[in-house]
Scaffold this motif. Structure first.
Motif, short mmCIF file in Angstrom:
data_model
loop_
_atom_site.label_atom_id
_atom_site.label_comp_id
_atom_site.label_asym_id
_atom_site.label_seq_id
_atom_site.Cartn_x
_atom_site.Cartn_y
_atom_site.Cartn_z
N VAL A 152 25.53 -17.91 -11.21
CA VAL A 152 24.19 -17.78 -11.78
C VAL A 152 24.20 -16.84 -12.99
N PHE A 153 24.99 -15.77 -12.88
CA PHE A 153 25.04 -14.82 -13.99
C PHE A 153 25.64 -15.48 -15.23
N LYS A 154 26.62 -16.36 -15.05
CA LYS A 154 27.23 -17.05 -16.19
C LYS A 154 26.18 -17.89 -16.91
N SER A 155 25.31 -18.56 -16.11
CA SER A 155 24.23 -19.35 -16.71
C SER A 155 23.26 -18.45 -17.45
N LEU A 156 22.97 -17.29 -16.87
CA LEU A 156 22.06 -16.34 -17.49
C LEU A 156 22.63 -15.82 -18.82
N LYS A 157 23.89 -15.50 -18.80
CA LYS A 157 24.55 -14.98 -20.00
C LYS A 157 24.60 -16.05 -21.09
N ASP A 158 24.90 -17.27 -20.69
CA ASP A 158 24.95 -18.38 -21.65
C ASP A 158 23.58 -18.61 -22.29
N ALA A 159 22.54 -18.53 -21.48
CA ALA A 159 21.19 -18.71 -22.00
C ALA A 159 20.83 -17.60 -22.99
N PHE A 160 21.30 -16.37 -22.71
CA PHE A 160 21.00 -15.26 -23.60
C PHE A 160 21.57 -15.51 -25.00
N GLU A 161 22.70 -16.19 -25.04
CA GLU A 161 23.34 -16.48 -26.32
C GLU A 161 22.72 -17.68 -27.01
N LYS A 214 14.88 -19.55 -21.94
CA LYS A 214 15.45 -19.74 -20.62
C LYS A 214 15.75 -18.41 -19.93
N VAL A 215 16.14 -17.41 -20.73
CA VAL A 215 16.42 -16.08 -20.16
C VAL A 215 15.17 -15.55 -19.46
N SER A 216 14.02 -15.75 -20.09
CA SER A 216 12.76 -15.31 -19.48
C SER A 216 12.51 -16.06 -18.18
N LEU A 217 12.76 -17.38 -18.20
CA LEU A 217 12.59 -18.18 -16.99
C LEU A 217 13.52 -17.72 -15.88
N TYR A 218 14.81 -17.56 -16.20
CA TYR A 218 15.80 -17.12 -15.22
C TYR A 218 15.49 -15.72 -14.68
N THR A 219 15.08 -14.83 -15.57
CA THR A 219 14.79 -13.45 -15.17
C THR A 219 13.66 -13.41 -14.14
N ASN A 220 12.59 -14.14 -14.42
CA ASN A 220 11.45 -14.15 -13.48
C ASN A 220 11.84 -14.79 -12.15
N LEU A 221 12.67 -15.85 -12.21
CA LEU A 221 13.11 -16.48 -10.97
C LEU A 221 13.97 -15.53 -10.13
N LEU A 222 14.90 -14.85 -10.80
CA LEU A 222 15.78 -13.93 -10.07
C LEU A 222 14.99 -12.76 -9.49
N TYR A 223 14.03 -12.25 -10.24
CA TYR A 223 13.20 -11.14 -9.75
C TYR A 223 12.38 -11.58 -8.54
N ASN A 224 11.76 -12.76 -8.62
CA ASN A 224 10.97 -13.25 -7.49
C ASN A 224 11.85 -13.57 -6.29
N GLN A 225 13.06 -14.03 -6.55
CA GLN A 225 14.01 -14.27 -5.46
C GLN A 225 14.34 -12.96 -4.75
N ALA A 226 14.54 -11.92 -5.51
CA ALA A 226 14.83 -10.59 -4.93
C ALA A 226 13.65 -10.08 -4.12
N LEU A 227 12.42 -10.34 -4.61
CA LEU A 227 11.23 -9.94 -3.86
C LEU A 227 11.17 -10.66 -2.51
N LEU A 228 11.43 -11.95 -2.52
CA LEU A 228 11.38 -12.74 -1.29
C LEU A 228 12.40 -12.24 -0.28
#
Length: 624
Positions: free
Chosen positions: A575-584, A589-603
């Protein structure tokens, strides 16, 4: 006939007594029975020093007679009786105590004692009676006298006839009112219940003529009323018997008879002390939690007796809050009692008894833990939360008393373990006692934050009670080993501390960008040193953990308490590789991934998602 007035002080005290001092009207009978017992005791002590007197205990008793038709209740005794002067001194002056004066002048032996203050207890009669009549003949006089009063207006005293030595007290019971039912003090069942409750262990028989039904002679189904004299009290309390004479069934029956609980006692403690303060006690550790135990309605305390007479139903001063589950009674000859016998003075003797009881309970629990582990665990499932609250309460002042009694579920043992057992298994390189908090053991077991600690082979204690973390924060350390949450920013695992530092610096721009997206939600975004298979988790910095935040927010009038959260990412995860690729390539998509990962951590933490609709829409976007 002589008409007499009460002293002014006594008159005022009588008014106050009738209206306020006694909170339960029924205790008038306890007072009169105790006074009758005192009178027989006095005759017993006279016989010790007077060779012309003999004392056959079986010949002495107290009799209670109710007459519904004439609305009278009579309490008589075969004790030492009173002269005319004693009637005036003891009953005419309320603050004068015949019993107390006698006690100070007489050397008491053979376990007997004089209970209470005669004059004061006697006047509790006016709570239920319009007229009180006392007929008494003293051992020292051939003449009998009748004392009579309607209350504060005064009393009369005159000669009368009485064949035997002793005292009769006759109460003219008040008529019922809209608010008060006085008939109950003329009912056999109610009188028996009051005697059993307060005076069951008076050492002389308390007799009543009791009506019951029985089959008529020669009949199979016709009944008739039958009256017979019965002894209402048991006289010999179990706590004064030799422990060797008693069986477990005796203690269990006592527990049931006293209605200490609907369960069976898990363990009993029988205490007999004859030292600086003399007392007997029987204490019980219950098997099950009372239905109202963890509510404000629950009232702690032990029954308190003075020489076999019930003084208080729930003496809370005898038990610390953290042992409030203990049931039982204490009987002492040495306690100082105030004017009503209902409220105990907080004297040195009481404090000594309470301290000794506390130590005995702790000793019994330690013994149970060591020798009967299953029973202790059964107890702990019911009352462990109370012990942990005791550690937390009063700023941790009781932690040394309680810490060895605590137990927590172990990730390794898969059962409850003590802190000492945890310490004994720690590897040499382990610095901390690790714990994880959550709603259930099953949920904690799946937490991503446990991965590194578990991989190192370190045991983790599971905290599932709301009080757990608060208690441990107050405890701070056990045997010089500090406690550490698996969600803590620094786990204190040396060989991992420098791992991934270059990667952390390498991805600084990405983390700063994510931190900007999650502004006001997390304090930081960083590389995780604890994740192995999971992509993301939340950790905390500072004193407030995520579980503590949840608990504090659930409380009434809560303040907006926030844990300082850190979003940790596993840079070795796909997942981090996808996140890093999106950042470049695609910042949206980085915003989308960030919110998903944060909400996943909350759950994962069991925290609510701020916007569930937005979260589900974000998931759909990934699927497109």
């Amino acid at each position: 006939m002589e008409n007499k007035q009460f002293q002014a002080e006594s008159k005022r005290l009588l008014e106050m007594m009738i209206n306020s001092i006694y909170s339960h009207r029924e205790i008038f009978l306890r007072e009169l029975v105790s006074n009758a017992s005192d009178a027989i005791d006095k005759l017993y002590y006279r016989a010790l020093t007077d060779d012309t007197l003999s004392f056959d205990k079986d010949s002495y008793f107290i009799k209670v007679v109710a007459d519904k038709e004439n609305r009278t209740l009579k309490i008589s005794d075969s004790g030492i009786g009173m002269t005319k002067e004693e009637l005036e001194n003891n009953l005419g002056t309320i603050a004068k105590s015949g019993s107390l004066a006698f006690k100070s002048e007489t050397e008491l032996k053979d376990g007997h004692d004089i209970i209470g203050q005669f004059g004061v207890g006697f006047y509790s009669s006016f709570m239920v009676a319009d007229i009180v009549t006392v007929i008494s003949r003293s051992l020292d006089s051939d003449e009998a006298y009748k004392w009579e009063s309607k209350g504060v207006d005064g009393y009369t005293i005159e000669k009368c006839e009485k064949d035997s030595v002793g005292t009769e007290i006759i109460l003219k019971i008040k008529e019922n009112t809209e608010d008060e039912n006085y008939d109950e003090f003329l009912e056999q069942y109610q009188l028996k219940a009051i005697i059993k409750k307060y005076s069951d262990f008076i050492r002389y028989p308390i007799k009543m003529d009791v009506t019951s039904s029985r089959l008529k002679n020669g009949s199979e189904n016709e009944y008739e009323d039958h009256e017979e004299e019965q002894i209402i009290n048991s006289m010999v309390p179990i706590w004064r018997k030799n422990k060797n004479e008693l069986t477990p069934d005796d203690y269990e029956n006592f527990y049931t008879e006293k209605r200490y609980g609907f369960d069976k006692p898990l363990k009993h403690i029988h205490i007999s002390v004859d030292g600086a303060v003399r007392y007997n006690a029987i204490l019980f550790i219950p098997e099950k939690t009372p239905f109202d135990y963890y509510t404000k309605e629950y009232e702690k305390g032990l029954e308190l007796y003075s020489n076999g007479v019930l003084i208080m139903n729930k003496c809370s001063d005898l038990l610390p809050d953290y042992f409030s589950f203990v049931k039982g009674m204490v009987d002492s000859e040495d306690l100082s009692l105030n004017i009503s016998r209902e409220i105990l003075q907080h004297d040195r003797q009481l404090k000594l008894i309470a301290k000794n009881i506390k130590n005995k309970i702790k000793g019994q629990l330690q013994s149970l833990l060591k020798e009967e582990r299953e029973k202790y665990e059964e107890f702990y499932q019911s009352f462990g939360k109370q012990l942990k609250f005791g550690v937390y309460n009063d700023f941790g002042s009781n932690k040394d008393t309680l810490q060895d009694l605590l137990m927590f579920y172990s990730s390794k043992e898969k059962k409850l373990v003590t802190l000492d057992e945890y310490i004994s298994r720690m590897p040499e390189d382990q610095k901390y006692i690790y714990y994880a908090s959550g709603e259930t053991n099953e949920r904690i077991e799946k937490l991503p934050q446990t991965e590194l600690v578990a991989e190192k082979g370190y045991e983790i204690l599971y905290f599932t009670d709301e009080i757990d973390e608060f208690a441990i924060r107050m405890l701070m350390a056990y045997k010089e080993k500090e406690f550490k949450s698996i969600s803590s920013g620094d786990l204190g695992i040396k060989d991992e501390e420098s791992q991934n530092e270059p990667d952390s610096n390498e991805n600084k721009d990405l983390f700063d960008y994510m931190k900007g997206i999650l502004a006001n939600k997390v304090k930081d975004v960083r590389v995780s040193k604890r994740l192995k298979s999971h992509p993301v988790c939340l950790t905390t910095e500072g004193e407030i953990t995520i579980e503590m935040e949840k608990i504090l927010k659930s409380m009434p009038n809560n303040q907006n308490v926030q844990a300082d959260k850190v979003l940790e990412l596993n840079i070795n995860h796909e997942v981090f590789k996808s996140l890093k690729d999106a950042f470049e390539k695609d910042k949206e998509k980085v915003s989308l991934y960030t919110n998903l990962l944060y909400n996943q951590a909350l759950l994962i933490e069991g925290l609510p998602i701020n916007d569930p609709v937005e979260f589900t829409n974000d998931i759909c976007k990934i699927m497109l």
